[in-house]
Design an enzyme around this catalytic site. Sequence first.
Site, short mmCIF file in Angstrom:
data_model
loop_
_atom_site.label_atom_id
_atom_site.label_comp_id
_atom_site.label_asym_id
_atom_site.label_seq_id
_atom_site.Cartn_x
_atom_site.Cartn_y
_atom_site.Cartn_z
N SER A 118 74.08 -15.92 -20.45
CA SER A 118 73.74 -17.32 -20.76
C SER A 118 74.98 -18.22 -20.87
CB SER A 118 72.98 -17.34 -22.08
OG SER A 118 72.92 -18.64 -22.61
N TYR A 141 73.35 -23.66 -17.79
CA TYR A 141 72.83 -24.89 -18.36
C TYR A 141 73.78 -25.95 -17.85
CZ TYR A 141 69.57 -22.84 -21.79
OH TYR A 141 68.52 -22.21 -22.40
N THR A 167 68.95 -23.02 -14.95
CA THR A 167 67.72 -23.15 -15.72
C THR A 167 67.26 -24.60 -15.69
OG1 THR A 167 68.33 -21.30 -17.12
CG2 THR A 167 66.68 -22.80 -18.01
N LYS A 238 65.82 -21.08 -12.19
CA LYS A 238 65.08 -20.38 -13.24
C LYS A 238 64.21 -21.39 -13.96
CE LYS A 238 65.78 -17.51 -17.39
NZ LYS A 238 65.43 -18.32 -18.55
N HIS A 262 60.69 -19.97 -19.82
CA HIS A 262 61.66 -19.84 -20.92
C HIS A 262 61.06 -19.03 -22.08
CE1 HIS A 262 65.66 -21.90 -21.43
NE2 HIS A 262 65.58 -21.26 -22.58
N GLY A 294 58.92 -13.26 -18.84
CA GLY A 294 57.98 -13.87 -19.79
C GLY A 294 56.90 -12.91 -20.25
C1 LIG Z 1 66.59 -16.24 -28.42
C2 LIG Z 1 66.43 -16.64 -26.99
C3 LIG Z 1 67.46 -17.34 -26.37
C4 LIG Z 1 67.34 -17.69 -25.03
N1 LIG Z 1 68.40 -18.32 -24.43
C5 LIG Z 1 68.29 -18.64 -23.12
C6 LIG Z 1 69.40 -19.24 -22.46
O1 LIG Z 1 70.45 -19.44 -23.05
N2 LIG Z 1 69.24 -19.58 -21.16
C7 LIG Z 1 68.07 -19.36 -20.48
O2 LIG Z 1 67.96 -19.67 -19.29
N3 LIG Z 1 67.03 -18.75 -21.07
C8 LIG Z 1 67.11 -18.39 -22.37
N4 LIG Z 1 66.07 -17.76 -22.96
C9 LIG Z 1 64.86 -17.44 -22.16
C10 LIG Z 1 64.99 -16.06 -21.51
O3 LIG Z 1 66.00 -16.05 -20.53
C11 LIG Z 1 63.67 -15.62 -20.86
O4 LIG Z 1 63.27 -16.60 -19.93
C12 LIG Z 1 62.56 -15.35 -21.86
O5 LIG Z 1 63.05 -14.87 -23.09
C13 LIG Z 1 61.58 -14.31 -21.30
O6 LIG Z 1 60.48 -14.16 -22.13
P1 LIG Z 1 60.34 -12.98 -23.21
O7 LIG Z 1 61.24 -13.31 -24.35
O8 LIG Z 1 58.89 -13.05 -23.58
O9 LIG Z 1 60.69 -11.67 -22.54
C14 LIG Z 1 66.17 -17.36 -24.29
C15 LIG Z 1 65.16 -16.65 -24.92
C16 LIG Z 1 65.28 -16.28 -26.25
C17 LIG Z 1 64.17 -15.48 -26.88
#
Ligand SMILES: Cc1cc2nc3c(=O)[nH]c(=O)nc-3n(C[C@H](O)[C@H](O)[C@H](O)COP(=O)(O)O)c2cc1C
Length: 367
Positions: A118, A141, A167, A238, A262, A294
Site C-alpha cells: 500500500s 493512492y 486504487t 483497483k 475496497h 472482497g
Molecule cells: C485495514 C485495511 C486497510 C486497507 N488499506 C488499503 C490501502 O491502503 N489501499 C488499498 O487499495 N486498499 C486497502 N484496503 C482494501 C484491501 O486492499 C482489499 O481491497 C480489501 O481488504 C479486500 O476485502 P477483505 O478485507 O474482505 O478481504 C484496506 C483494507 C483494510 C481492511
Amino acid sequence: MRAWAQQAPKNAKDFLDVMEFQEAARAVLRPAHWGYMASGVDDDLTLNANMSAFKHYQLKPRRLVDVSKSDLGIEIFGAKWDSPIFVCPVGSQMAFHADGELATARAARAKKTMQVLSTASTTSVENVAKALGTPPWYQLYMPLKWEHTEKLVKRVEDAGCPALAWTVDLLAGRNTETATRFRLQDAGECMTCHVNGPGTPIHRPMLEGIDSRYNPPEATWSYVDRLKKITKMKILLKGLDNSEDAKLAVNHGADGIIVSNHGGRAAETLRATIDCLPEVVEAVNGRIPVLVDGGFRRGTDIFKALALGAKAVGLGRPYIWGLSAFGQDGVERVLDILHTELTLTMRQMGAPTVREITRAHVVRAPA
Ligand SMILES: Cc1cc2nc3c(=O)[nH]c(=O)nc-3n(C[C@H](O)[C@H](O)[C@H](O)COP(=O)(O)O)c2cc1C
C-alpha cells in the site's frame, strides 16, 4: 484480555479456519486499531454483502478425473506464483504488529505468494522488496499534485516493482463510522505509528518528501493515459465493479483490473464483488487479466472466483488478523489454511490444477 482469548489456541498452527483469527486479532488489538481494520462504511452493508454473496453460487463437480496431483500455481505478467491467492494492499500494518509489512513480506516469500504494498504503508517499498526477495506489486493512492505522483511512481519503478495498481474507488471520500467510533473509545495514542507523539500524523515512509494528501477527486480516465505515459510498469485499476468501466479500462490501455470495492470500506450498498466479477470478465473478454478481492474467507469462495474467470484472488482482513495475532506465523497459517481448503475443493471438483477450473464448475444458485 477477554475470556475467549485466554482459551484461544496459543499457536498459529492450532487454528483451523481463518475466521478463528478474527477473534484472536480482536483480543490483541487496541480499540482504534481494531476499528480501523474492521470498519466498513455506514452500516457495513457492502462489507457484509461481499461475504454473504458466495452463497449465490454453487459448485458442480466432475467425477472420475485423476486428482492425484494438484497444482495451485499461476502465471501473471510473465511471473510464476505458487498460488492464485495474493495479499492485498493494507495500510499501516505496524498498527497490527510491530513487524508490520515486513512480517507480511516474509510470509509471502515463504509461500511464494504475491504481495501488493500500500501507499499508506508503514514500511518503505525498498525494505519490503528485501524481505520479500523480489519487489512487490505497488498500490497507488494518487497524490493530489501530479508532480508528486511522478515522484512516487519513479521511486516505485526504481525499486523494481513490476506492476502498479491504482486504487480508484476512494476518490470521492468515505464515511468510516466504525473506525471513528472505536477511535473515540481509545484513550491512548500508539507511539509505534505516531512516532512524533500523540496526535501527530502516522509515519508513512512512501510519502516522505511529497505532500501526504492523496485521491484527487477531479481524476478522470485521462489520468490513466497520463499514468501510462510516465511508467513502464504494468498499470492495473483497483476498484472497478462493472462492464462499462471495464471496457473503458481496456480502451485506455490498462494492463489489468482488480474487481474490488475496497472490502466494503469505500461506498455503501454496492454489489458484492463476486456478483460483479462475471460481467467484468465478459466485458474484458480475455484481453487483460481480471483479479478480484472482497470477502474471501474459504477455499470454496476462492474456487468460485477462479471458476468465474478471475486470474487471482486477493485477501485483505484475513491475513491482517493472522498478522495481528502472530506476526509472520499468523500470515503463513492463514495462507496455509486457504491453500489446503482450495486444494481440497479443486480435487473434489475434478480440477486439480488452476488451469482446469472452468465456468462449468459453478452454477448460479436458485433464487
Ligand atoms: C485495514 C485495511 C486497510 C486497507 N488499506 C488499503 C490501502 O491502503 N489501499 C488499498 O487499495 N486498499 C486497502 N484496503 C482494501 C484491501 O486492499 C482489499 O481491497 C480489501 O481488504 C479486500 O476485502 P477483505 O478485507 O474482505 O478481504 C484496506 C483494507 C483494510 C481492511
